[in-house]
Design an enzyme around this catalytic site. Structure first.
Site, PDB file in Angstrom:
ATOM      1  N   HIS A  39      -2.802  14.431   3.474  1.00  0.00           N
ATOM      2  CA  HIS A  39      -2.378  13.219   2.784  1.00  0.00           C
ATOM      3  C   HIS A  39      -0.852  13.102   2.833  1.00  0.00           C
ATOM      4  O   HIS A  39      -0.146  14.112   2.737  1.00  0.00           O
ATOM      5  CB  HIS A  39      -2.870  13.232   1.331  1.00  0.00           C
ATOM      6  CG  HIS A  39      -2.702  11.897   0.667  1.00  0.00           C
ATOM      7  ND1 HIS A  39      -1.499  11.496   0.149  1.00  0.00           N
ATOM      8  CD2 HIS A  39      -3.566  10.876   0.501  1.00  0.00           C
ATOM      9  CE1 HIS A  39      -1.644  10.265  -0.332  1.00  0.00           C
ATOM     10  NE2 HIS A  39      -2.883   9.866  -0.132  1.00  0.00           N
ATOM     11  N   GLY A  91       0.105   3.077  -2.777  1.00  0.00           N
ATOM     12  CA  GLY A  91       0.526   2.943  -4.169  1.00  0.00           C
ATOM     13  C   GLY A  91       1.630   1.924  -4.376  1.00  0.00           C
ATOM     14  O   GLY A  91       2.261   1.883  -5.427  1.00  0.00           O
ATOM     15  N   SER A 127      -3.288   0.805  -0.878  1.00  0.00           N
ATOM     16  CA  SER A 127      -3.425  -0.390  -1.710  1.00  0.00           C
ATOM     17  C   SER A 127      -4.658  -1.227  -1.380  1.00  0.00           C
ATOM     18  O   SER A 127      -4.645  -2.438  -1.519  1.00  0.00           O
ATOM     19  CB  SER A 127      -2.159  -1.251  -1.642  1.00  0.00           C
ATOM     20  OG  SER A 127      -1.036  -0.510  -2.119  1.00  0.00           O
ATOM     21  N   LYS A 174      -6.155  11.639  -6.886  1.00  0.00           N
ATOM     22  CA  LYS A 174      -4.828  12.267  -6.980  1.00  0.00           C
ATOM     23  C   LYS A 174      -4.756  13.125  -8.255  1.00  0.00           C
ATOM     24  O   LYS A 174      -5.768  13.703  -8.638  1.00  0.00           O
ATOM     25  CB  LYS A 174      -3.727  11.206  -6.901  1.00  0.00           C
ATOM     26  CG  LYS A 174      -3.944  10.293  -5.682  1.00  0.00           C
ATOM     27  CD  LYS A 174      -2.784   9.418  -5.356  1.00  0.00           C
ATOM     28  CE  LYS A 174      -3.139   8.560  -4.134  1.00  0.00           C
ATOM     29  NZ  LYS A 174      -2.028   7.753  -3.667  1.00  0.00           N
ATOM     30  N   GLU A 212       1.246  12.277   0.709  1.00  0.00           N
ATOM     31  CA  GLU A 212       1.958  12.851  -0.443  1.00  0.00           C
ATOM     32  C   GLU A 212       2.134  14.361  -0.262  1.00  0.00           C
ATOM     33  O   GLU A 212       3.135  14.929  -0.689  1.00  0.00           O
ATOM     34  CB  GLU A 212       1.210  12.509  -1.746  1.00  0.00           C
ATOM     35  CG  GLU A 212       1.418  11.046  -2.117  1.00  0.00           C
ATOM     36  CD  GLU A 212       0.282  10.412  -2.894  1.00  0.00           C
ATOM     37  OE1 GLU A 212      -0.574  11.120  -3.440  1.00  0.00           O
ATOM     38  OE2 GLU A 212       0.246   9.156  -2.931  1.00  0.00           O
ATOM     39  N   GLU A 262      -3.446   5.810   6.873  1.00  0.00           N
ATOM     40  CA  GLU A 262      -2.773   5.371   5.654  1.00  0.00           C
ATOM     41  C   GLU A 262      -1.282   5.197   5.916  1.00  0.00           C
ATOM     42  O   GLU A 262      -0.524   6.175   5.878  1.00  0.00           O
ATOM     43  CB  GLU A 262      -2.961   6.421   4.547  1.00  0.00           C
ATOM     44  CG  GLU A 262      -4.400   6.629   4.143  1.00  0.00           C
ATOM     45  CD  GLU A 262      -4.511   7.144   2.720  1.00  0.00           C
ATOM     46  OE1 GLU A 262      -5.213   6.504   1.932  1.00  0.00           O
ATOM     47  OE2 GLU A 262      -3.864   8.145   2.379  1.00  0.00           O
ATOM     48  N   ASN A 320      -9.688   8.681  -3.951  1.00  0.00           N
ATOM     49  CA  ASN A 320      -8.728   9.785  -4.054  1.00  0.00           C
ATOM     50  C   ASN A 320      -8.070   9.658  -5.421  1.00  0.00           C
ATOM     51  O   ASN A 320      -7.190   8.828  -5.621  1.00  0.00           O
ATOM     52  CB  ASN A 320      -7.685   9.666  -2.927  1.00  0.00           C
ATOM     53  CG  ASN A 320      -6.563  10.680  -3.073  1.00  0.00           C
ATOM     54  OD1 ASN A 320      -6.661  11.615  -3.875  1.00  0.00           O
ATOM     55  ND2 ASN A 320      -5.495  10.494  -2.304  1.00  0.00           N
TER      56      ASN A 320
HETATM   57  P1  PGA Z   1      -3.555   3.682  -3.079  1.00  0.00           P
HETATM   58  O1  PGA Z   1      -3.650   5.164  -2.478  1.00  0.00           O
HETATM   59  O2  PGA Z   1      -4.924   3.061  -2.862  1.00  0.00           O
HETATM   60  O3  PGA Z   1      -3.238   3.871  -4.517  1.00  0.00           O
HETATM   61  O4  PGA Z   1      -2.518   2.960  -2.314  1.00  0.00           O
HETATM   62  C1  PGA Z   1      -4.367   5.448  -1.312  1.00  0.00           C
HETATM   63  C2  PGA Z   1      -4.224   6.904  -0.981  1.00  0.00           C
HETATM   64  O5  PGA Z   1      -3.130   7.452  -1.156  1.00  0.00           O
HETATM   65  O6  PGA Z   1      -5.199   7.563  -0.546  1.00  0.00           O
END
Ligand code: PGA
Length: 259
Positions: free
Chosen positions: A102, A180, A220, A19, A104, A174, A17
């Site tokens: 997601h 992140g 992460s 982003k 976010e 998640e 992903n």
């Molecule tokens: P990250 O993000 O691996 O940077 O923690 C995962 C995601 O949001 O899909």
């Protein structure tokens, strides 16, 4: 009790992903580096790129084992929805996957379980495959309501989705507190929730459908911790943010999933 001891029946899928990262030139460079590194992967490999990189990715990945995904789609087919992209527009380009729900999007863009469900419906109707994201916040985990939150998110998102259509859905667990942040869920924590999601799917559909469902972990995940997470019975791959932006890191995770 769902028998999750059928891990070998499920195909592990590693999805990047990106982003809101990488312009077209950067996307092309990353994909050109990545393709030869993952060509022998024994798992599904997907990159979910910004809308503006879709054309570039489709071109660069044509004839390879890496599939292309988008990061969102709208629930209507067309109309006065300034700034939105429909599922049909993605499908027509040749995009295969779309991430929906997601955290976010839920956190910053007002996404709710209901709009997630509408987007899932639209994506399926357009012929896309869906990476459906669910996960609890830190406050919810600390309140001890992770199971309820994730169970509800899963149930609402899958409303009106048939057993046949479930085959086109990947669920990504998640935990919001792990995204992140560098703070990964332990493999036991992740596996516990993934198992719970599988039980919810078994209740909605059947044990057989649930046993075949690919349930990823995301938050992460990186080259160092991937193997331990992916070894868990109920973790069938990963949704990778930060570590998907570097070809060697993403490749290490793909290798960990290829067994
Ligand atoms: P990250 O993000 O691996 O940077 O923690 C995962 C995601 O949001 O899909």
């Amino acid at each position: 009790m769902v028998n999750s001891m059928k891990k070998e029946l499920r195909r592990a899928v590693i999805a990047g992903n990106w982003k809101m990262n990488k312009n077209r030139a950067e996307a092309r460079a990353l994909l050109e580096e990545l393709v030869p590194m993952v060509k022998d992967a024994d798992c599904g490999v997907i990159v979910c790129v910004p809308f503006t990189d879709l054309e570039t990715a489709l071109e660069a990945l044509k004839g390879t084992n890496v599939a292309v995904g988008a990061q969102n789609c709208h629930w209507e087919a067309s109309g006065a929805f300034t700034g939105e992209i429909s599922a049909g527009m993605l499908a027509e380009m040749g995009v295969e996957y779309v991430i929906i729900g997601h955290s976010e999007r839920r956190q910053y863009f007002g996404e709710t379980d209901e709009t997630v469900n509408r987007r899932v419906r639209a994506a399926l109707d357009a012929g896309l495959k869906v990476i459906l994201c669910v996960g609890e916040t830190l406050a919810q985990r600390e309140q001890g309501i992770t199971g309820e939150v994730v169970g509800l998110q899963t149930k609402v998102a899958l409303q009106g989705v048939s057993a046949g259509e479930l085959k086109r859905i990947i669920i990504a667990y998640e935990p919001v507190w792990a995204i992140g942040t560098g703070r990964t869920a332990t493999s036991a924590q992740a596996c516990e929730v993934n198992h719970l999601i599988r039980e919810v799917a078994a209740g909605l559909y059947s044990e057989e459908a649930a046993a075949a469902l690919t349930i990823q972990y995301g938050g992460s995940m990186n080259a160092k911790n991937a193997e331990e997470l992916l070894n868990e019975e109920d973790i069938d791959g990963g949704l990778i943010g930060g570590a998907s932006l570097k070809a060697p890191d993403f490749t290490a995770i793909v290798k960990a999933a290829s067994r």
